[in-house]
Design a protein around this motif. Sequence first.
Motif, PDB file in Angstrom:
ATOM      1  N   ALA A  81       1.143  -0.685  -0.045  1.00  0.00           N
ATOM      2  CA  ALA A  81      -0.059  -0.114   0.255  1.00  0.00           C
ATOM      3  C   ALA A  81       0.922   1.257  -0.081  1.00  0.00           C
ATOM      4  O   ALA A  81       0.279   1.982  -0.985  1.00  0.00           O
ATOM      5  CB  ALA A  81      -0.664   0.425   1.020  1.00  0.00           C
ATOM      6  N   GLU A  82       1.947   1.349   0.813  1.00  0.00           N
ATOM      7  CA  GLU A  82       2.989   2.680   0.862  1.00  0.00           C
ATOM      8  C   GLU A  82       3.945   2.618  -0.252  1.00  0.00           C
ATOM      9  O   GLU A  82       3.853   3.410  -1.076  1.00  0.00           O
ATOM     10  CB  GLU A  82       3.902   2.262   1.795  1.00  0.00           C
ATOM     11  N   LEU A  83       4.303   1.773  -1.140  1.00  0.00           N
ATOM     12  CA  LEU A  83       4.353   1.940  -2.655  1.00  0.00           C
ATOM     13  C   LEU A  83       3.932   2.393  -3.671  1.00  0.00           C
ATOM     14  O   LEU A  83       4.185   3.502  -4.411  1.00  0.00           O
ATOM     15  CB  LEU A  83       5.381  -0.060  -2.401  1.00  0.00           C
ATOM     16  N   VAL A  84       2.876   1.986  -3.651  1.00  0.00           N
ATOM     17  CA  VAL A  84       1.306   2.146  -4.202  1.00  0.00           C
ATOM     18  C   VAL A  84       0.839   4.102  -4.042  1.00  0.00           C
ATOM     19  O   VAL A  84       1.420   4.476  -5.832  1.00  0.00           O
ATOM     20  CB  VAL A  84       0.014   1.285  -4.396  1.00  0.00           C
ATOM     21  N   VAL A  89       2.233   9.483  -5.834  1.00  0.00           N
ATOM     22  CA  VAL A  89       2.714  10.776  -6.666  1.00  0.00           C
ATOM     23  C   VAL A  89       3.865  10.844  -6.808  1.00  0.00           C
ATOM     24  O   VAL A  89       3.524  11.740  -7.632  1.00  0.00           O
ATOM     25  CB  VAL A  89       2.858  10.559  -4.624  1.00  0.00           C
ATOM     26  N   ALA A  90       4.573  10.219  -7.516  1.00  0.00           N
ATOM     27  CA  ALA A  90       5.976  10.648  -8.090  1.00  0.00           C
ATOM     28  C   ALA A  90       5.576  10.387  -9.172  1.00  0.00           C
ATOM     29  O   ALA A  90       6.171  11.201 -10.079  1.00  0.00           O
ATOM     30  CB  ALA A  90       6.969   9.160  -7.618  1.00  0.00           C
ATOM     31  N   ALA A  91       4.759  10.056  -9.874  1.00  0.00           N
ATOM     32  CA  ALA A  91       4.089  10.085 -10.627  1.00  0.00           C
ATOM     33  C   ALA A  91       2.854  10.669 -11.299  1.00  0.00           C
ATOM     34  O   ALA A  91       2.600  10.987 -12.453  1.00  0.00           O
ATOM     35  CB  ALA A  91       2.691   8.505 -11.865  1.00  0.00           C
ATOM     36  N   GLY A  92       2.604  11.846 -10.056  1.00  0.00           N
ATOM     37  CA  GLY A  92       1.700  13.113 -10.128  1.00  0.00           C
ATOM     38  C   GLY A  92       0.304  13.280 -10.073  1.00  0.00           C
ATOM     39  O   GLY A  92       0.044  14.140 -10.057  1.00  0.00           O
ATOM     40  N   ARG A  93      -0.065  11.894  -9.480  1.00  0.00           N
ATOM     41  CA  ARG A  93      -1.579  10.924  -8.959  1.00  0.00           C
ATOM     42  C   ARG A  93      -1.661  11.368  -8.019  1.00  0.00           C
ATOM     43  O   ARG A  93      -0.698  11.945  -7.420  1.00  0.00           O
ATOM     44  CB  ARG A  93      -1.306  10.008  -9.710  1.00  0.00           C
ATOM     45  N   GLY A  94      -3.198  11.310  -7.522  1.00  0.00           N
ATOM     46  CA  GLY A  94      -3.362  11.553  -6.582  1.00  0.00           C
ATOM     47  C   GLY A  94      -2.560  10.374  -5.334  1.00  0.00           C
ATOM     48  O   GLY A  94      -2.718   8.684  -6.492  1.00  0.00           O
ATOM     49  N   GLU A  95      -2.427  10.264  -3.988  1.00  0.00           N
ATOM     50  CA  GLU A  95      -2.194   9.062  -3.391  1.00  0.00           C
ATOM     51  C   GLU A  95      -3.063   7.895  -3.989  1.00  0.00           C
ATOM     52  O   GLU A  95      -2.303   6.268  -3.858  1.00  0.00           O
ATOM     53  CB  GLU A  95      -2.356   9.200  -1.666  1.00  0.00           C
ATOM     54  N   MET A  96      -4.466   7.670  -3.576  1.00  0.00           N
ATOM     55  CA  MET A  96      -5.460   6.525  -3.755  1.00  0.00           C
ATOM     56  C   MET A  96      -5.755   6.874  -5.333  1.00  0.00           C
ATOM     57  O   MET A  96      -6.215   7.832  -6.107  1.00  0.00           O
ATOM     58  CB  MET A  96      -6.869   6.395  -2.665  1.00  0.00           C
TER      59      MET A  96
END
Length: 131
Positions: A81-84, A89-96
């Motif tokens: 879950a943490e890695l996802v 976030v690194a890809a500029g998307r929301g956390e979930m």
Amino acid sequence: MEYPSDLTDSQWERIRKFFEGKNRGKHLCKHRKRELMNGVLHVVKTGCQWRQLPHDFPPYTTVWNFYRRACIKGLWDKILAELVKTSRVAAGRGEMPSYALVDSQSVKTTGAADERGIDGGKKQKGESGTS
């Protein structure tokens, strides 16, 4: 010896916090958590049996017990879950993720199994008559 399945330093830094302070009582662990993780990853990546884990790793019983305790505690789910979250976030998307997809082919095939099968007495597929 290093294996392709071993964690890199940066990969270990991302998940190390999940293993800090997880030692039993005042006993020092004989094997480092990173070594145990590398053993688990080797089994997962290569598909080898636990007993066939190379001797460069801690004993297979120790690695297997580490893996099993982590499963029981839900540690793998927490790490994934943490890695996802961090990769999104690194890809500029929301956390979930905002939605999920279901493989429609899997859904289709489940109903077909009810209509067709092998009748051991008839030795024919899916026919209702006698042979």
